[in-house]
Write an enzyme that holds these catalytic residues in place. Structure first.
Site, mmCIF file in Angstrom:
data_model
loop_
_atom_site.group_PDB
_atom_site.id
_atom_site.type_symbol
_atom_site.label_atom_id
_atom_site.label_comp_id
_atom_site.label_asym_id
_atom_site.label_seq_id
_atom_site.Cartn_x
_atom_site.Cartn_y
_atom_site.Cartn_z
ATOM 1 N N LYS A 1 0.856 -1.193 0.000
ATOM 2 C CA LYS A 1 0.000 0.000 0.000
ATOM 3 C C LYS A 1 0.892 1.243 0.000
ATOM 4 C CE LYS A 1 -4.362 1.089 2.241
ATOM 5 N NZ LYS A 1 -5.088 0.981 3.507
HETATM 6 C C1 E4P Z 1 -8.465 1.884 3.581
HETATM 7 O O1 E4P Z 1 -7.619 1.212 3.084
HETATM 8 C C2 E4P Z 1 -8.305 2.637 4.831
HETATM 9 O O2 E4P Z 1 -7.604 1.814 5.735
HETATM 10 C C3 E4P Z 1 -9.616 2.975 5.510
HETATM 11 O O3 E4P Z 1 -10.722 2.557 4.735
HETATM 12 C C4 E4P Z 1 -9.709 4.354 6.044
HETATM 13 O O4 E4P Z 1 -10.961 4.515 6.659
HETATM 14 P P1 E4P Z 1 -11.282 5.729 7.651
HETATM 15 O O5 E4P Z 1 -11.435 6.976 6.842
HETATM 16 O O6 E4P Z 1 -12.590 5.326 8.303
HETATM 17 O O7 E4P Z 1 -10.129 5.801 8.617
#
Ligand code: E4P
Length: 214
Positions: free
Chosen positions: A83
Site C-alpha cells: 500500500k
Molecule cells: C483503507 O484502506 C483505509 O484503511 C480505511 O478505509 C480508512 O478509513 P477511515 O477513513 O474510516 O479511517
C-alpha cells in the site's frame, strides 16, 4: 464484488472469516497502531487466516525508502499487497513495483485525476476514501462513479477498492456505481446482515413452529 475487511485486529478477522464472505484485508498505519502490535506480526498472522490480498502500507515518504520497505514487506507472504500513498513518490514507486510484478494498492485517493495517475503507474488497486470526503461536505460516491467512468473509458484494469466506508448505505451505493471491491470495518460488514423484517419474520416462524409442535 469482493469484500475486504479493514482492520488490524486479528480477532475481528477470525470472526469475519467464519462468515465465508471475506476475500481480503486492508490495514493502514493507524489500524496497526490500534492493534498495539508490530505490522510484521499482524500481517503474517492475517495471511494465515485469510487466503486473499492483504494490504500492508509503507511508512517511508521518498521513493527509495518506499521501495526498500516494499521489497521487504513483499517477502512476508505471496498474498501481501504493497500500500502506497498517492504522492509523487508513491506513484513512482508504484510504477517500479508494477514492472517487477509486485501488487500495489494506491491509497488516500481523493480525485479521479489521482486515480488516473495510479492506473497509469500500473496499480493493482486504487483506494478512494469515501467517508473522509463526505466528512468535509464533498460527495464521496461521486468520486467512485467518476473513477469507474475514467477507467472504463480507457480500459484500465486497476481495481476500484472503495475505502473509508462508514455504514451500510455506502456499501449499497458502491455496488450500484460498480466499485470492484469494498473494504469495510467489522461493524459495517456485521450490519449488512441486519434487517428488522428478517428478525421479525424469523421469530414468527419459530413461534408458529413451536405452537404447531407443542
Ligand atoms: C483503507 O484502506 C483505509 O484503511 C480505511 O478505509 C480508512 O478509513 P477511515 O477513513 O474510516 O479511517
Amino acid at each position: 464484488m469482493e469484500f475486504f475487511i479493514d482492520t488490524g485486529m486479528v480477532d475481528e478477522i477470525k470472526k469475519a472469516a467464519e462468515w465465508g464472505i471475506v476475500d481480503g484485508v486492508t490495514t493502514n498505519p493507524s489500524l496497526i497502531a490500534k492493534s498495539g502490535r508490530t505490522q510484521v506480526e499482524v500481517i503474517k498472522e492475517i495471511c494465515e487466516i485469510i487466503d486473499g490480498p492483504i494490504s500492508a502500507e509503507v511508512i517511508a515518504t521518498d521513493k527509495d525508502g518506499m521501495l526498500k520497505e516494499a521489497y521487504e514487506i513483499a517477502k512476508w507472504h505471496d498474498n501481501v499487497v504493497i500500500k502506497l500513498p498517492l504522492t509523487e513518490a508513491g506513484i513512482a514507486a508504484c510504477a517500479t513495483l508494477s514492472k517487477d510484478g509486485i501488487k500495489t494498492n494506491v491509497t488516500l485517493c481523493f480525485s479521479s485525476n489521482q486515480a488516473l495517475l495510479a492506473a497509469k503507474a500500473g496499480a493493482t488497486y486504487i483506494s478512494p476514501f469515501l467517508g473522509r470526503l463526505d466528512d468535509i461536505g464533498h460527495n464521496g460516491m461521486q468520486l467512485i462513479e467518476e473513477i469507474r467512468m475514467v477507467y472504463d473509458n480507457y480500459g484500465f484494469t486497476t481495481k476500484i477498492l472503495a475505502a473509508s466506508i462508514r455504514h451500510a448505505l455506502h456499501l449499497r451505493d458502491c455496488t450500484l456505481v460498480g466499485a470492484d471491491v469494498a473494504t469495510m470495518p467489522y461493524k459495517v460488514i456485521e450490519a449488512l446482515y441486519k434487517h428488522p423484517l428478517t428478525e421479525k419474520g424469523l421469530s414468527t416462524f419459530l413461534a408458529d413452529h413451536a405452537k404447531a409442535n407443542s
